[in-house]
Design a protein around this motif. Structure first.
Motif, mmCIF file in Angstrom:
data_model
loop_
_atom_site.group_PDB
_atom_site.id
_atom_site.type_symbol
_atom_site.label_atom_id
_atom_site.label_comp_id
_atom_site.label_asym_id
_atom_site.label_seq_id
_atom_site.Cartn_x
_atom_site.Cartn_y
_atom_site.Cartn_z
ATOM 1 N N ARG A 9 0.831 -1.199 0.000
ATOM 2 C CA ARG A 9 0.000 0.000 0.000
ATOM 3 C C ARG A 9 0.869 1.254 0.000
ATOM 4 O O ARG A 9 0.616 2.219 -0.725
ATOM 5 N N GLU A 10 1.920 1.235 0.806
ATOM 6 C CA GLU A 10 2.820 2.382 0.862
ATOM 7 C C GLU A 10 3.514 2.607 -0.473
ATOM 8 O O GLU A 10 3.702 3.744 -0.910
ATOM 9 N N ALA A 11 3.876 1.492 -1.134
ATOM 10 C CA ALA A 11 4.535 1.618 -2.435
ATOM 11 C C ALA A 11 3.594 2.220 -3.463
ATOM 12 O O ALA A 11 3.981 3.074 -4.267
ATOM 13 N N ILE B 5 8.465 -6.003 -8.573
ATOM 14 C CA ILE B 5 7.217 -6.019 -9.318
ATOM 15 C C ILE B 5 6.206 -6.838 -8.542
ATOM 16 O O ILE B 5 6.504 -7.951 -8.080
ATOM 17 N N ALA B 6 5.015 -6.302 -8.367
ATOM 18 C CA ALA B 6 3.955 -6.970 -7.615
ATOM 19 C C ALA B 6 2.955 -7.602 -8.576
ATOM 20 O O ALA B 6 2.405 -6.930 -9.446
ATOM 21 N N LEU B 7 2.720 -8.902 -8.426
ATOM 22 C CA LEU B 7 1.765 -9.653 -9.236
ATOM 23 C C LEU B 7 0.640 -10.162 -8.344
ATOM 24 O O LEU B 7 0.857 -10.467 -7.170
ATOM 25 N N GLY B 8 -0.553 -10.280 -8.906
ATOM 26 C CA GLY B 8 -1.702 -10.769 -8.154
ATOM 27 C C GLY B 8 -2.211 -12.087 -8.695
ATOM 28 O O GLY B 8 -2.017 -12.412 -9.870
ATOM 29 N N GLN B 9 -2.864 -12.832 -7.843
ATOM 30 C CA GLN B 9 -3.493 -14.100 -8.219
ATOM 31 C C GLN B 9 -4.802 -14.211 -7.446
ATOM 32 O O GLN B 9 -4.801 -14.170 -6.213
ATOM 33 N N VAL B 10 -5.910 -14.334 -8.166
ATOM 34 C CA VAL B 10 -7.227 -14.426 -7.540
ATOM 35 C C VAL B 10 -7.906 -15.702 -8.020
ATOM 36 O O VAL B 10 -7.814 -16.069 -9.199
ATOM 37 N N GLY B 11 -8.583 -16.389 -7.124
ATOM 38 C CA GLY B 11 -9.292 -17.595 -7.550
ATOM 39 C C GLY B 11 -10.037 -18.251 -6.417
ATOM 40 O O GLY B 11 -9.953 -17.853 -5.252
ATOM 41 N N LEU C 191 -6.168 -5.229 -4.893
ATOM 42 C CA LEU C 191 -4.788 -5.484 -5.291
ATOM 43 C C LEU C 191 -4.324 -4.507 -6.358
ATOM 44 O O LEU C 191 -3.173 -4.053 -6.332
ATOM 45 N N ILE C 192 -5.211 -4.154 -7.287
ATOM 46 C CA ILE C 192 -4.848 -3.157 -8.298
ATOM 47 C C ILE C 192 -4.538 -1.821 -7.617
ATOM 48 O O ILE C 192 -3.567 -1.141 -7.940
ATOM 49 N N GLY C 193 -5.378 -1.450 -6.651
ATOM 50 C CA GLY C 193 -5.157 -0.215 -5.928
ATOM 51 C C GLY C 193 -3.874 -0.215 -5.123
ATOM 52 O O GLY C 193 -3.302 0.838 -4.839
ATOM 53 N N ARG C 194 -3.391 -1.375 -4.755
ATOM 54 C CA ARG C 194 -2.186 -1.489 -3.946
ATOM 55 C C ARG C 194 -0.922 -1.621 -4.790
ATOM 56 O O ARG C 194 0.165 -1.799 -4.239
ATOM 57 N N GLY C 195 -1.055 -1.609 -6.116
ATOM 58 C CA GLY C 195 0.137 -1.594 -6.951
ATOM 59 C C GLY C 195 0.399 -2.818 -7.789
ATOM 60 O O GLY C 195 1.418 -2.885 -8.474
ATOM 61 N N THR D 243 5.517 -1.510 -15.551
ATOM 62 C CA THR D 243 4.130 -1.066 -15.455
ATOM 63 C C THR D 243 3.208 -2.036 -16.183
ATOM 64 O O THR D 243 3.657 -2.870 -16.979
ATOM 65 N N ALA D 244 1.917 -1.899 -15.929
ATOM 66 C CA ALA D 244 0.934 -2.730 -16.622
ATOM 67 C C ALA D 244 1.000 -2.497 -18.125
ATOM 68 O O ALA D 244 0.890 -3.448 -18.925
ATOM 69 N N ASP D 245 1.192 -1.256 -18.559
ATOM 70 C CA ASP D 245 1.256 -0.958 -19.990
ATOM 71 C C ASP D 245 2.460 -1.633 -20.640
ATOM 72 O O ASP D 245 2.377 -2.132 -21.764
ATOM 73 N N GLN D 246 3.588 -1.639 -19.947
ATOM 74 C CA GLN D 246 4.765 -2.310 -20.495
ATOM 75 C C GLN D 246 4.524 -3.808 -20.650
ATOM 76 O O GLN D 246 4.904 -4.406 -21.660
#
Length: 494
Positions: free
Chosen positions: A53-55, A127-133, A189-193, A429-432
């Motif tokens: 969150r801080e990042a 780099i922060a990655l997310g996994q939801v399921g 998670l998107i909001g956290r980076g 970044t997500a765009d990259q």
């Protein structure tokens, strides 16, 4: 001490178990506890999320350069254990899998590499990655080892220096089969980076998960392969898609000389109920007849009526849109009638323990897979995958699910590699990442998948091919080896 830690892990997993909406589960709680203990189910570290969150706040405030190691806002390279700057310790934001290894701080596992052929002179911004399921409840027995496999990929890529020298942190959220929880997890998670999602299991919860992904087109790689995964610009399937899987199920029956198919589809998942329309179209193309079809519930204790009806219709192969424990109950019901159709389904829906069921093996299960046979060793990508499991998680058994998770990570790795040396200089970044994914052309991940071509505009993103495996009395085999089954026009089925 170990027993107390295991009990704490089980408690953490069970506290998040939510029954699948509208259907519940009859999975024995003891089986859930055993699965959690054996598979090292992933939990989310609140302290790590606070750092994340801080990042994210630092990025929002216009911090263009990565924070100095140890400064506020710096993402943890290893959650739950400090890593000295410049080291290459494996990492993911998960509870450590039993038996897994962790590189000690300051001790590189091997020479750090960038993924694009270069060497990591310095460590880049994490780099922060997310996994939801849906990792608990009805899906828990299927998904457990898959979580560990995704963490294994994160550990292995970090041992090689990270994604273009950027250490990976993987954050996993269990949506409990609830679309609203999936939406909240993705949004949070998107909001956290988090800049990309990888290895997601949202078949039950896509109605909540996908809208959040689409809002900002966050790149999302594997695993679900419904029809929308072949067309949406933010979604990247890791292999064969929904329609070619249906076509493959039918074609393997035709190749076997079986002309009379039956279909049992679950009512709990929307994707299951749509299989009837697609399978009818595929059967017509292959010269096979769908002679019996029925809806079922995954929580039924007995399938005698369905077995008797299929037997009366002289079904030779019975396509089953259900998971492994339901297949075992179906096999018992059919064998009690002395009816022995070949079952046809998805290998990833059967975990290694379920695949040992003697009655399922007696009937046999022909399965099509989006990726190559997970037990094969004839491709370099498969050998790398098996070596990583042996190194970081020797306690788990390779399966269709674990290879699909690994494949999703390897696609992300390939995409970042296509960005070249410039990807090392600044925070990814997500765009990259989208840019890199959209450059992928004829990528097989070392033989793990048929060629993927995300670079082709206005065309399906799935590979167009599947791999055939067969479960029999002696276990899993691959009739065609690691050669994919590619069916012309399969991606155009309606």
């Amino acid at each position: 001490m170990r027993q107390r830690r295991a009990a704490a892990l089980v408690a953490a997993v069970l506290s998040g178990v939510v029954l699948v909406s509208g259907c519940g589960t009859r999975v024995d709680p003891a089986e859930v506890r055993a699965g959690a203990q054996a598979n090292g189910s992933v939990t989310l570290d609140s302290a790590a999320l606070e750092q994340l969150r801080e990042a994210a706040a630092a990025a929002t405030n216009g911090a263009g350069a990565p924070a100095a190691p140890g400064a506020a806002g710096d993402l943890p390279a290893v959650v739950g254990g400090a890593t000295a700057p410049g080291t290459t310790a494996g990492a993911s934001a998960t509870a450590p899998a039993p038996g897994a290894t962790t590189t000690k701080p300051g001790t590189p596992a091997q020479t750090p590499t960038t993924g694009d052929g270069g060497k990591c002179a310095t460590q880049g911004a994490p780099i922060a990655l997310g996994q939801v399921g849906t990792f608990s409840g009805l899906a828990g027995p299927i998904a457990g080892d898959g979580l560990t496999a995704m963490a294994v990929w994160a550990k292995q890529i970090n041992a090689r220096g990270g994604l273009a020298c950027h250490p990976v942190t993987l954050y996993t959220r269990d949506d409990g089969g609830d679309p609203s929880r999936a939406a909240a997890a993705a949004k949070d998670l998107i909001g956290r980076g988090v800049v990309a999602f990888v290895g997601n299991l949202t078949a039950l919860t896509q109605s909540g998960f996908l809208p959040e992904i689409k809002k900002n087109c966050i790149p999302t790689v594997g695993i679900d392969f419904g029809a929308e995964w072949s067309t949406e610009p933010c979604l990247f399937p890791q292999g064969g898609g929904w329609r070619e899987s249906i076509a493959g199920l039918v074609q393997q029956a035709a190749d076997r000389g079986h002309k009379r198919l039956g279909l049992l589809y679950c009512v709990e998942i929307n994707t299951c109920s749509s299989i009837g329309k697609d399978i009818g179209s595929a059967a017509e193309r292959a010269g096979v007849e769908l002679v019996y079809s029925s809806s079922i519930s995954l929580t039924q204790t007995d399938y005698t009526a369905q077995c008797q009806n299929a037997k009366n219709a002289k079904v030779e192969e019975l396509v089953v849109a259900m998971e492994g424990s339901a297949m075992a109950r179906l096999a018992r019901s059919c064998l009690a009638l002395n009816y022995k159709p070949l079952l046809v389904g998805a290998a990833w829906a059967v975990n290694p323990k379920q695949a040992e069921d003697p009655q399922v093996r007696e009937l046999g299960l022909a399965a099509v897979n989006p990726n190559a046979p997970w037990f094969a060793t004839d491709q370099p990508g498969l050998r790398e995958y098996q070596a990583a499991l042996k190194t970081y998680a020797p306690q788990i058994v390779s399966s269709g699910m674990t290879l699909q998770m690994w494949s999703a990570g390897k696609i992300l790795e390939a995409a970042v590699g296509l960005l070249g040396p410039t990807a090392r200089d600044k925070a990814l970044t997500a765009d990259q990442i989208l840019n890199g994914l959209n450059r992928i052309k004829n990528e097989t991940l070392g033989g793990i998948t048929a060629p993927l071509n995300y670079a082709e505009k206005n065309k399906s993103r799935s590979s167009g091919c599947v791999f055939v495996t067969l479960l029999g009395k002696q276990g899993w085999t691959a009739p065609n080896g690691s050669k994919p089954l590619c069916i012309s026009g399969a991606r155009d089925l309606r």
